[in-house]
Design an enzyme around this catalytic site. Structure first.
Site, PDB file in Angstrom:
ATOM      1  N   ASP A  69     113.579  67.163  37.475  1.00  0.00           N
ATOM      2  CA  ASP A  69     112.387  67.559  36.746  1.00  0.00           C
ATOM      3  C   ASP A  69     112.737  68.685  35.785  1.00  0.00           C
ATOM      4  OD1 ASP A  69     112.039  70.174  38.103  1.00  0.00           O
ATOM      5  OD2 ASP A  69     111.431  69.010  39.841  1.00  0.00           O
TER       6      ASP A  69
ATOM      7  N   HIS B  87     101.937  66.755  48.792  1.00  0.00           N
ATOM      8  CA  HIS B  87     103.266  66.613  48.197  1.00  0.00           C
ATOM      9  C   HIS B  87     104.165  65.911  49.214  1.00  0.00           C
ATOM     10  CE1 HIS B  87     107.448  68.382  47.768  1.00  0.00           C
ATOM     11  NE2 HIS B  87     107.283  67.758  46.625  1.00  0.00           N
TER      12      HIS B  87
ATOM     13  N   TYR C 226     118.904  66.543  47.546  1.00  0.00           N
ATOM     14  CA  TYR C 226     117.893  66.583  48.599  1.00  0.00           C
ATOM     15  C   TYR C 226     118.558  66.910  49.929  1.00  0.00           C
ATOM     16  CZ  TYR C 226     114.118  64.623  45.720  1.00  0.00           C
ATOM     17  OH  TYR C 226     113.146  64.425  44.791  1.00  0.00           O
TER      18      TYR C 226
ATOM     19  N   LYS D 188     106.993  63.151  35.290  1.00  0.00           N
ATOM     20  CA  LYS D 188     107.530  64.498  35.154  1.00  0.00           C
ATOM     21  C   LYS D 188     107.554  64.893  33.676  1.00  0.00           C
ATOM     22  CE  LYS D 188     108.608  65.272  39.512  1.00  0.00           C
ATOM     23  NZ  LYS D 188     108.177  66.441  40.301  1.00  0.00           N
TER      24      LYS D 188
ATOM     25  N   GLU E 106     100.227  69.080  37.397  1.00  0.00           N
ATOM     26  CA  GLU E 106     100.705  69.695  38.632  1.00  0.00           C
ATOM     27  C   GLU E 106     101.667  70.839  38.331  1.00  0.00           C
ATOM     28  OE1 GLU E 106     103.346  68.133  42.452  1.00  0.00           O
ATOM     29  OE2 GLU E 106     102.025  66.742  41.371  1.00  0.00           O
TER      30      GLU E 106
ATOM     31  N   ASP F 135     102.177  70.618  52.076  1.00  0.00           N
ATOM     32  CA  ASP F 135     103.551  70.173  52.248  1.00  0.00           C
ATOM     33  C   ASP F 135     103.915  70.359  53.716  1.00  0.00           C
ATOM     34  OD1 ASP F 135     106.375  69.855  50.513  1.00  0.00           O
ATOM     35  OD2 ASP F 135     106.613  70.893  52.415  1.00  0.00           O
TER      36      ASP F 135
ATOM     37  N   ASP G  87     103.381  66.307  36.033  1.00  0.00           N
ATOM     38  CA  ASP G  87     103.953  67.361  36.882  1.00  0.00           C
ATOM     39  C   ASP G  87     104.974  68.144  36.069  1.00  0.00           C
ATOM     40  OD1 ASP G  87     104.984  68.961  38.850  1.00  0.00           O
ATOM     41  OD2 ASP G  87     105.620  67.334  40.176  1.00  0.00           O
TER      42      ASP G  87
ATOM     43  N   GLU H 106     103.019  72.498  46.589  1.00  0.00           N
ATOM     44  CA  GLU H 106     104.305  72.216  47.219  1.00  0.00           C
ATOM     45  C   GLU H 106     105.150  73.469  47.367  1.00  0.00           C
ATOM     46  OE1 GLU H 106     107.607  70.404  44.489  1.00  0.00           O
ATOM     47  OE2 GLU H 106     105.701  69.588  43.798  1.00  0.00           O
TER      48      GLU H 106
END
Length: 441
Positions: free
Chosen positions: A26, A355, A34, A222, A276, A328, A250, A305
C-alpha cells in the site's frame, strides 16, 4: 469448565516473504512480509490440548514483540485456567497493568501487541476445552459473564457496565434466529485482494474479473501514492465492477488532513463508500475534520486497524470521527478489549466492519463479527468483514468463503492454530524458507 495449570508458554517469530510478489503493498507499506509473533500455551490437563494465538506484524520488529511476550509470560505460567476464566477482568488488568511493563505502553504499542497474542492463545485454549468455536462460546455466555471479561476502566464516560448489560439483554430477542441465519448464509465479506498498490493493471483486471465471477460485490482499492495514478486505477476498477457494486478506498495513513480532503474529493466521482485511514491513526480530531468535509459527498471515514486501544476508539466515537469501526483481532488486546469496542459501537450506532487479511487475521476476526451480529448489533446494514486471500493454507482450520461470505467455523477454538510444518518452515531466521532465500545471490 476450563481446567489445568498453565505449565509452559512458547513463542515463535514466524514470517512469510509476501513482499516478493507485492502482496499487501500500500502507500505506506511498500514491502510487507506478513508475519506473526506466535504463542503456544500448554497446561497439565490430561486432554493435552494447547492454546494457539498470535499477533500480526509486517516482518522487521517481530523479534521485539517476541521479547515482550516473554516478559509477560511471568503473569501466565503457573496460573490455573479456571481462575483466569472466573476472573478474566482481573487477569486482563494484571497483563496490562504490570507496574513496570506498563511504562512501555500503557495499553498500546509493542507491549499491547504482545498482550493480544497471549490472550488470543488463552481464549483458543478455553474454547477448545469447552468444545466450541470461539464465536459460539461467546454467543452462549450469559451477559454478565461476558461483561466480567471486560475492563471498563477509562471508558465509563462513554459506556457504563449497566449500559453494556442493557445492550446485551436487549439483543437476546431474536438471537436464536440470527444464529440460524448466520449458519445458513454466513457473514458478508469484501475483498482487498484485487487492488494492492503494487499490482499491475493487467493483474488488477484479471483479479477483478475472477472476483466478479466468484460472486464478489464489494471491493477495496489501495490509494495514496500518486493522485493521477489513483484516478486512473479507481476508474479502471469502477468500470470493471460496474456502477452498482461497492467500492472502498484505503490510504493507509498517507495524508495530512487538508491533503486527505482535497485528494478524496477528486476521487469522489467513483462513488466510494468510505476512505480508510486517511491520516495518522492517532489523529482523532483530524479524522473528525475529514469526516465532516466529506459528508456531503456521501463518503464515510473508516479506521481502526492501527487504533491503539479502547480509549482511542471511545474518543473516535465521541468525536463523530469515523462512520465505520474497524476492529482488529490482534491490534487490540484480544476478545476482552474488542468486546468493549463492539459494545461502544452499538451504543453510538456506528457499524463495525473489521480489518482482516495479513496472516491469520481473517481466521480470528470472523469469530468476533459473527458474535457481534448474533449477540450485540443484530444488524447487517452497512456491515461487512474484510477478506484477503493470502496464507490461509498455513492454518489447521482456515477460513471458508462461500458466496462472498464467511462460512461459520465449526471446529473448537479460535481458528488460530498454524500447521506444524508451516510453523517450522517459516520460523525466522532459521526456517527452511528463510534459509533458502538467504542463500540466493
Amino acid at each position: 469448565m476450563a481446567k489445568g495449570e498453565i505449565t509452559n508458554l512458547s513463542v515463535f517469530d514466524v514470517r512469510f516473504p509476501t513482499s516478493l510478489d507485492h502482496h499487501g503493498s500500500d502507500a505506506m507499506h511498500t514491502d510487507p512480509d506478513y508475519s506473526a509473533a506466535y504463542v503456544i500455551i500448554e497446561t497439565d490437563a490430561s486432554d493435552g490440548l494447547k492454546g494457539h494465538g498470535f499477533t500480526f506484524t509486517l516482518g522487521k520488529g517481530t523479534e521485539i514483540v517476541v521479547c515482550a511476550i516473554k516478559a509477560l509470560s511471568v503473569h501466565v505460567i503457573g496460573k490455573q485456567l479456571k481462575d483466569i476464566v472466573s476472573d478474566f477482568r482481573g487477569f486482563y488488568r494484571q497483563l496490562t497493568s504490570d507496574s513496570q511493563l506498563r511504562w512501555i505502553g500503557p495499553e498500546k504499542g509493542v507491549i499491547h501487541l504482545a498482550t493480544a497474542a497471549v490472550l488470543n492463545a488463552v481464549w483458543d485454549l478455553v474454547a477448545k476445552q469447552e468444545g466450541k468455536p470461539l464465536w459460539k462460546l461467546l454467543v452462549d455466555m450469559e451477559p454478565k459473564q461476558l461483561l466480567s471479561c471486560i475492563d471498563f476502566r477509562y471508558i465509563t464516560d462513554a459506556l457504563t457496565e449497566d449500559e453494556a448489560l442493557e445492550i446485551l439483554e436487549k439483543a437476546k430477542s431474536g438471537k436464536a434466529e440470527r444464529e440460524k441465519y448466520m449458519l445458513k448464509h454466513g457473514y458478508p465479506a469484501y475483498t482487498t485482494s484485487c487492488a494492492w498498490l503494487g499490482y499491475s493493471d493487467e493483474r488488477l483486471r484479471q483479479l477483478c474479473t475472477e472476483a466478479l465471477e466468484a460472486g464478489w460485490t464489494r471491493f477495496k482499492v489501495k490509494v495514496g501514492a500518486d493522485l493521477e495514478d489513483d484516478i486512473r486505477r479507481c476508474k479502471l476498477v469502477r468500470e470493471m465492477i460496474g456502477p452498482n457494486n461497492i467500492m472502498m478506498l484505503d490510504a493507509n495513513q498517507r495524508w495530512d488532513v487538508k491533503e486527505a480532503i482535497d485528494w478524496v474529493s477528486k476521487l469522489a466521482q467513483f462513488k466510494p463508500l468510505w476512505i480508510e485511514e486517511p491520516t495518522s491513526p492517532d489523529d482523532i480530531l483530524g479524522h473528525a475534520t475529514i469526516a465532516k468535509a466529506l459528508a456531503s459527498s456521501g463518503i464515510g471515514v473508516a479506521t481502526g486497524e492501527q487504533c491503539q486501544n479502547k480509549v482511542m476508539f471511545k474518543q473516535f466515537l465521541q468525536a463523530s470521527a469515523l462512520q465505520f469501526v474497524q476492529i482488529d483481532g490482534c491490534r487490540l488486546a484480544s476478545i476482552n478489549e474488542n468486546l468493549s469496542v463492539l459494545l461502544m459501537a452499538q451504543k453510538f450506532q456506528v457499524p463495525v466492519c473489521p480489518h482482516a487479511g495479513g496472516v491469520g487475521l481473517c481466521e480470528v476476526v470472523q469469530h468476533l463479527i459473527i458474535f457481534d451480529y448474533i449477540a450485540i448489533s443484530g444488524s447487517l446494514e452497512n456491515r461487512m468483514c474484510e477478506y484477503v486471500d493470502h496464507l490461509h493454507e498455513h492454518f489447521k482450520h482456515p477460513v471458508v468463503i462461500k458466496n462472498a461470505s464467511y462460512v461459520l467455523p465449526k471446529e473448537p477454538g479460535f481458528s488460530s492454530e498454524m500447521k506444524e510444518d508451516s510453523l517450522q518452515q517459516h520460523k525466522f531466521p532459521d526456517g527452511k524458507v528463510w534459509q533458502e532465500l538467504a542463500s540466493k545471490p
